[in-house]
Design an enzyme around this catalytic site. Structure first.
Site, PDB file in Angstrom:
ATOM      1  CB  CYS A 158      -0.814   0.193   1.243  1.00 20.33           C
ATOM      2  SG  CYS A 158      -2.075   1.516   1.401  1.00 20.33           S
ATOM      3  CB  CYS A 163      -3.305   2.767  -1.320  1.00 18.66           C
ATOM      4  SG  CYS A 163      -3.948   1.144  -0.662  1.00 18.66           S
ATOM      5  CE  LYS A 166      -5.053   3.691  -5.379  1.00 13.38           C
ATOM      6  NZ  LYS A 166      -5.699   2.417  -5.506  1.00 13.38           N
ATOM      7  CE1 TYR A 292      -6.565  -2.503  -6.347  1.00 12.58           C
ATOM      8  CE2 TYR A 292      -7.841  -4.561  -6.414  1.00 12.58           C
ATOM      9  CZ  TYR A 292      -6.690  -3.620  -5.818  1.00 12.58           C
ATOM     10  OH  TYR A 292      -5.940  -4.164  -4.799  1.00 12.58           O
ATOM     11  CD  GLU A 296      -7.165   1.929  -8.371  1.00 12.82           C
ATOM     12  OE1 GLU A 296      -8.136   2.245  -7.437  1.00 12.82           O
ATOM     13  OE2 GLU A 296      -6.181   1.152  -8.211  1.00 12.82           O
ATOM     14  CG  HIS A 564     -28.736  21.949  -2.873  1.00 18.67           C
ATOM     15  ND1 HIS A 564     -28.829  21.132  -3.916  1.00 18.67           N
ATOM     16  CD2 HIS A 564     -28.830  23.125  -3.370  1.00 18.67           C
ATOM     17  CE1 HIS A 564     -29.353  21.543  -5.107  1.00 18.67           C
ATOM     18  NE2 HIS A 564     -29.256  23.022  -4.748  1.00 18.67           N
ATOM     19  CD  GLU A 569     -28.247  17.599  -3.383  1.00 18.37           C
ATOM     20  OE1 GLU A 569     -29.173  18.062  -2.560  1.00 18.37           O
ATOM     21  OE2 GLU A 569     -27.723  18.407  -3.956  1.00 18.37           O
TER      22      GLU A 569
END
Length: 618
Positions: A158, A163, A166, A292, A296, A564, A569
């Protein structure tokens, strides 16, 4: 309490007694308990105190201790698996010299209370937690260089090749898109904007270097002994190897990228282990795979302006919701990434050496005899990862391993078939391969082993994000898995396309973002699957992950006030399309009307009526 639960607690008590040289079942407010704990502190003896008033089922622990030892009160003291008794007995044993003798017995049986094999996120979390609970802990970690010679420091995949780099390179790509949008918002700057790979790579690697150093300092501060060596279970001493013993072991060796097993793959291709520290811009790139990692890496390389092709053998993002996966792929395709579907490489040849050089790739169709050939500067293999379990002597230790995958089966407490050996992280069979999952599992395991805790890692309600150009966040079940578990007739699926406000002024990607929640009708429409395709997916998904952990229902989502104007939302406003099936029944016979209905269909691409799908998937 049910007999099964009693048996579990009795087993936990025995495990605590067996794994702690000095164990005190205590209550935090009890003065006699404090007196005993202070005695061990004066003797400079590590004492693990289980505070029964602070743990779940503490009263049941006390009842079972009464049954096991005949002692109802606390403190209840054990030394080297021998029951000493309460405060008076412990003080008398100290006065008579018996206590010191008992403490010496077996004190050198093991070098360590716990040895963790693997210095990634899970292993570090487990080792530091165990050390904080007073255990003597060692971490063994060694990075085998890639075929290209790439290696890295402490912290695991990672931090070094996953992670962290990346996400930083993904951010680089987002900044490029932001600059394109900026002109529409009034920012004025020169037409020619270029990207410098070397500057980005150096900055990213400098930050990773600081993390490597931070982990070493953290282990030192926690009194964890870190040794940069390859670990292997062995039964006989041989050569110049150094041997360490421990009462318990935790396997946290992680995974490494899988190669293709075809001519030229290891000689001329790279993996994600090499990409993030590649000293030159990769140029025209072929990404092999649909994981993934593949999407990615292919996504941010294309967003940096590179010519990128992704070769897909079957489906995108296996294990994820396929509706969402295909939408993420479609977005990439409309933004410059080329997909070569239903092909696999058969041969990799170097045409010209260089940084980058030129590579010829031969590939064969998975559906026929068609052969394609093309040239690239770089070939990145991202077809999955293999568990690092095959060469650490698990057979000598008797640990069962899935022969096909190399993964380790464990029970719900991460325990292997060998009672004193545990496993966490990516090497677990059937579990998520995610850094936060490994960290959580590691911490909770240490607390169960050494602090009497009972909480186990939740492997279902796991929020995660795939950092494709249009990010995909999810938590809970993919639609396919939800149907398999609950049956389609017992699910209500709410979904909607939406257009982020920040996309409107630049006029891009109208109705390409997508939100979906999967609800269990048999359980008050509890949300069992959350899926989001849009900007800032990680930030959006995290909060909903907490809500799902608390058992949120669709009604509670509806009664939540949205912020908002935000993308998140949308999850507070999605409604069930009740009348639309009838509308499409009327419009379907007429091609022109069907055409006019297309915008409506965008908002409800899949409608169930009478148990069947009226409209095909888009």
């Amino acid at each position: 309490m049910p007999p099964i639960e009693n048996d579990k607690i009795r087993s936990k008590i025995k495990d605590l007694i067996d794994s702690n040289a000095v164990l005190v079942f205590s209550k935090s407010y009890c003065p006699f308990c404090v007196k005993v704990k202070d005695l061990f502190k004066e003797l400079n003896v590590k004492c693990n105190a289980i505070e029964l008033d602070l743990i779940e089922d503490g009263s049941n622990y006390q009842d079972l201790l009464h049954e096991m030892t005949g002692q109802k009160t606390v403190p209840n003291v054990f030394i080297n698996k021998k029951h000493i008794g309460g405060c008076d007995n412990t003080m008398k044993a100290h006065k008579d010299g018996i206590l010191q003798k008992l403490l010496r017995e077996g004190s050198e049986v093991y070098d360590y209370d716990l040895i963790v094999i693997g210095g990634g996120s899970g292993g570090l979390a487990c080792s530091k937690e165990a050390a904080a609970l007073g255990k003597k802990v060692m971490v063994l970690d060694y990075v085998v260089p890639t075929p290209k010679g790439t290696t890295w420091g402490l912290g695991g995949t990672c931090v070094n090749v996953g992670c962290i780099p990346k996400k930083l390179m993904h951010q680089t790509a987002l900044l490029g898109t932001a600059m394109e949008d900026a002109r529409k918002f009034g920012w004025e700057f020169g037409e020619q904007v270029t990207h410098n790979w070397e500057t980005m790579k150096t900055a990213v690697n400098n930050y990773i270097g600081s993390l490597n150093w931070g982990y070493r300092v953290s282990l030192r501060d926690k009194n964890v002994n870190y040794v940069n060596s390859y670990a292997e279970f062995a039964t006989n001493k041989r050569g110049k190897e150094t041997f360490y013993t421990a009462a318990k072991f935790v396997l946290a060796t992680g995974e490494r990228p899988r190669y293709l097993g075809i001519p030229g793959d290891k000689e001329y291709c790279i993996t994600s282990d090499d990409l993030f520290s590649l000293p030159y811009c990769p140029g025209k790139t072929l990404v092999v795979g649909a994981s993934y990692v593949a999407l990615e890496c292919g996504g941010f390389l294309a967003s940096l302006g590179l010519d990128v092709t992704i070769m897909v053998r079957s489906i995108l993002l296996r294990g994820f919701d396929q509706d969402m996966a295909n939408r993420a792929g479609d977005y990439m395709e409309t933004h410059g990434v080329k997909f070569l579907r239903k092909f696999v490489p058969t041969k990799i040849e170097q045409i010209e050496a260089g940084t980058p050089g030129r590579i010829k790739v031969t590939a064969k169709s998975t559906e026929g005899d068609e052969i394609v050939e093309d040239e690239y500067n770089t070939v990145l293999i991202a077809v999955g990862r293999d568990a690092c379990t095959g060469t650490i002597g698990l057979d000598k230790a008797g640990v069962k391993v899935n022969e096909k995958s190399g993964k380790i089966p464990v029970n719900d407490e991460e325990q292997t078939n060998v009672p004193h050996i545990y496993a966490i992280g990516d090497i677990l069979q059937g579990k998520w391969e995610l850094t936060p999952v490994a960290i959580q599992a590691g911490k909770l395991l240490a607390r169960r082993l050494y602090n009497g805790a009972t909480l186990k890692c939740d492997y279902v309600n796991v929020p995660t994000t795939v950092f494709t150009p249009l990010e995909y966040g999810s938590c809970g079940h993919p639609e396919e898995k939800a149907i398999e578990i609950y049956g389609q007739e017992n699910l209500e699926i709410y979904h909607s396309l939406f257009w982020p406000l920040e996309f409107t002024v630049p006029g891009r990607d109208n109705n390409r973002c997508y939100a979906k929640v999967i609800c269990n009708k048999l359980d008050n429409e509890r949300v069992i699957g959350f899926h989001y395709l849009g900007p800032n997916a990680g930030e959006v998904t995290q909060g909903f992950g907490a809500a799902m952990k608390c058992g949120i229902t669709k009604d509670q989502l509806d009664n939540t006030i949205g912020i908002h104007p935000t993308c998140a939302e949308i999850f507070t406003t999605m409604e069930s399309p009740v009348l639309l099936p009838f509308l499409f029944m009327l419009l379907k016979p007429c091609a022109r009307l069907r055409e006019l209905a297309e915008p409506v269909e965008q908002y409800c691409h899949r409608i169930y009526f009478g148990g069947g799908a009226l409209l095909p998937r888009r």
